[in-house]
Design an enzyme around this catalytic site. Structure first.
Site, PDB file in Angstrom:
ATOM      1  N   SER A 282       0.815  -1.211   0.000  1.00 29.16           N
ATOM      2  CA  SER A 282       0.000   0.000   0.000  1.00 29.16           C
ATOM      3  C   SER A 282       0.850   1.263   0.000  1.00 29.16           C
ATOM      4  O   SER A 282       0.388   2.329  -0.400  1.00 29.16           O
ATOM      5  CB  SER A 282      -0.903   0.037   1.236  1.00 29.16           C
ATOM      6  OG  SER A 282      -1.785  -1.056   1.236  1.00 29.16           O
ATOM      7  N   ARG A 283       2.095   1.128   0.459  1.00 24.22           N
ATOM      8  CA  ARG A 283       2.970   2.299   0.609  1.00 24.22           C
ATOM      9  C   ARG A 283       4.413   1.812   0.668  1.00 24.22           C
ATOM     10  O   ARG A 283       4.685   0.626   0.584  1.00 24.22           O
ATOM     11  CB  ARG A 283       2.616   3.054   1.893  1.00 24.22           C
ATOM     12  CG  ARG A 283       2.726   2.203   3.139  1.00 24.22           C
ATOM     13  CD  ARG A 283       2.364   2.976   4.399  1.00 24.22           C
ATOM     14  NE  ARG A 283       0.943   3.231   4.476  1.00 24.22           N
ATOM     15  CZ  ARG A 283       0.083   2.412   5.096  1.00 24.22           C
ATOM     16  NH1 ARG A 283       0.510   1.307   5.668  1.00 24.22           N
ATOM     17  NH2 ARG A 283      -1.190   2.696   5.137  1.00 24.22           N
ATOM     18  N   GLY A 284       5.330   2.744   0.826  1.00 25.95           N
ATOM     19  CA  GLY A 284       6.714   2.406   1.113  1.00 25.95           C
ATOM     20  C   GLY A 284       7.413   1.627   0.014  1.00 25.95           C
ATOM     21  O   GLY A 284       7.186   1.835  -1.187  1.00 25.95           O
ATOM     22  N   ILE A 285       8.282   0.719   0.437  1.00 24.65           N
ATOM     23  CA  ILE A 285       9.105  -0.044  -0.504  1.00 24.65           C
ATOM     24  C   ILE A 285       8.248  -0.880  -1.434  1.00 24.65           C
ATOM     25  O   ILE A 285       8.497  -0.944  -2.645  1.00 24.65           O
ATOM     26  CB  ILE A 285      10.107  -0.920   0.262  1.00 24.65           C
ATOM     27  CG1 ILE A 285      11.183  -0.043   0.916  1.00 24.65           C
ATOM     28  CG2 ILE A 285      10.755  -1.950  -0.669  1.00 24.65           C
ATOM     29  CD1 ILE A 285      12.108  -0.801   1.847  1.00 24.65           C
ATOM     30  N   GLY A 286       7.236  -1.534  -0.896  1.00 22.75           N
ATOM     31  CA  GLY A 286       6.391  -2.374  -1.738  1.00 22.75           C
ATOM     32  C   GLY A 286       5.754  -1.598  -2.867  1.00 22.75           C
ATOM     33  O   GLY A 286       5.785  -2.022  -4.033  1.00 22.75           O
TER      34      GLY A 286
ATOM     35  N   LYS B 141      -4.087  -5.185   4.137  1.00 20.60           N
ATOM     36  CA  LYS B 141      -5.191  -4.939   5.066  1.00 20.60           C
ATOM     37  C   LYS B 141      -5.696  -3.505   5.014  1.00 20.60           C
ATOM     38  O   LYS B 141      -6.735  -3.203   5.622  1.00 20.60           O
ATOM     39  CB  LYS B 141      -4.744  -5.235   6.497  1.00 20.60           C
ATOM     40  CG  LYS B 141      -4.374  -6.684   6.754  1.00 20.60           C
ATOM     41  CD  LYS B 141      -4.201  -6.954   8.242  1.00 20.60           C
ATOM     42  CE  LYS B 141      -3.113  -6.097   8.841  1.00 20.60           C
ATOM     43  NZ  LYS B 141      -2.959  -6.328  10.296  1.00 20.60           N
TER      44      LYS B 141
ATOM     45  N   ASP C 192      -5.377 -10.422   4.809  1.00 19.79           N
ATOM     46  CA  ASP C 192      -4.260 -10.545   5.748  1.00 19.79           C
ATOM     47  C   ASP C 192      -3.376 -11.711   5.316  1.00 19.79           C
ATOM     48  O   ASP C 192      -3.872 -12.828   5.110  1.00 19.79           O
ATOM     49  CB  ASP C 192      -4.824 -10.801   7.149  1.00 19.79           C
ATOM     50  CG  ASP C 192      -3.795 -10.679   8.252  1.00 19.79           C
ATOM     51  OD1 ASP C 192      -2.626 -11.033   8.011  1.00 19.79           O
ATOM     52  OD2 ASP C 192      -4.159 -10.262   9.370  1.00 19.79           O
TER      53      ASP C 192
ATOM     54  N   TYR D  43      13.174 -10.586  16.062  1.00 17.00           N
ATOM     55  CA  TYR D  43      13.042 -10.037  14.712  1.00 17.00           C
ATOM     56  C   TYR D  43      14.014 -10.726  13.760  1.00 17.00           C
ATOM     57  O   TYR D  43      13.651 -11.071  12.629  1.00 17.00           O
ATOM     58  CB  TYR D  43      13.303  -8.535  14.750  1.00 17.00           C
ATOM     59  CG  TYR D  43      13.239  -7.852  13.394  1.00 17.00           C
ATOM     60  CD1 TYR D  43      12.057  -7.810  12.663  1.00 17.00           C
ATOM     61  CD2 TYR D  43      14.364  -7.238  12.850  1.00 17.00           C
ATOM     62  CE1 TYR D  43      11.993  -7.180  11.427  1.00 17.00           C
ATOM     63  CE2 TYR D  43      14.312  -6.595  11.617  1.00 17.00           C
ATOM     64  CZ  TYR D  43      13.128  -6.565  10.913  1.00 17.00           C
ATOM     65  OH  TYR D  43      13.076  -5.951   9.685  1.00 17.00           O
TER      66      TYR D  43
END
Length: 279
Positions: free
Chosen positions: A21-25, A44, A76, A170
């Protein structure tokens, strides 16, 4: 930004991505759209979040404006039925699946004692398990593609104690993504499916950097998301057809002749990302 130029093309190729939806993707999907790629985005973000820009629907609009075709699947990556629906949507809308990009990821840089079991489970279920679910759902259709690829946004396996001990929960989730992808490169080599990991050498100016890792000062030392978009397209269209590699964005770009990284910002000494060392 400079568009990577190679002998391959993404024209008419269909990408299924988790997140985006945003960013790197989204930067990756926009770079691919400029070459005429199709995208199915499983995310989502049906409604706007006041803390973060964009939804899966605004991402579709941007991709179409950039020259591609796109469909939003609200769901999801942790839910098997949603993942299966994303794969089915790609086949129904575009006739198949050529590329899976495992982009969705949860970030938590706390140490073991400070990560609750619930948060630990969340990271593993989105990062490693989500990568497994999406790739598995797309696998039958990848086998029918003439140039099937899996790209996972995960780091090289760096066993330096610094990174093993920095934030083990992580680390486990991200290394799990990498190990799965390297495993698929070997498992499905006979099916003509290539699988690689892609990771930035430096921090990237996303909402996560601004909100979680140091605010505007951290963002000023980070490169723009476009470097990962261009690097992903360079990898996906590389005539050398690499597989079974954990690639850094700088190396993916260098492979197609892009070595001047100044347009991507970050200053003279951009901050290194997790799991990588200074060159």
């Amino acid at each position: 930004m400079t568009d990577p130029t190679t002998s391959q093309s993404l024209e008419g190729r269909t990408i299924v991505m988790s997140g985006g939806s945003r960013g790197i993707g989204l930067a990756i999907l926009l770079a691919a759209a400029r070459q005429g790629a199709n995208a199915v985005i499983l995310a989502k973000t049906d409604e706007p979040d006041p803390r973060l820009p964009g939804t899966v629907h605004t991402a579709v609009d941007e991709i179409v404006e950039a020259g591609g075709k796109a469909v939003a699947v609200v769901g999801d990556v942790r839910v098997e039925e949603d993942v299966e629906r994303a794969a089915a949507t790609a086949v129904e809308t575009f006739g198949g699946i050529d590329i899976v990009i495992n982009n969705a990821s949860a970030l938590n840089t706390k140490g073991t004692a400070d990560v609750t079991p619930k948060r630990f489970d969340l990271m593993q279920s989105i990062n490693s398990r989500g990568t497994f679910l999406l790739t598995r759902a797309c696998l039958p259709h990848l086998k029918n593609s003439t140039d099937a690829q899996i790209v996972t946004l995960s780091p090289p396996i760096n066993l330096d104690p610094k990174w093993l001990g920095e934030f083990p929960p992580y680390m486990l989730s991200k290394y799990g993504m990498s190990l799965l992808t390297l495993g698929w490169a070997a498992e499905f080599a006979g099916d003509g499916i290539r699988a690689n990991c892609l990771w930035p050498q430096t921090t990237i100016a996303t909402a996560a950097v601004v909100n979680l890792l140091g605010g505007e000062e951290a963002a000023s030392k980070a490169r723009s998301v476009e470097i990962m978009g261009d690097a992903a397209v360079a990898l996906l269209t590389d005539p050398a057809r690499p597989t079974g590699q954990t690639l850094i964005d700088e190396d993916a770009l260098a492979a197609v002749g892009i070595t001047d990284l100044s347009p991507y910002g970050g200053g003279d000494d951009p901050a290194l990302d997790f799991f990588v060392e200074k060159r």
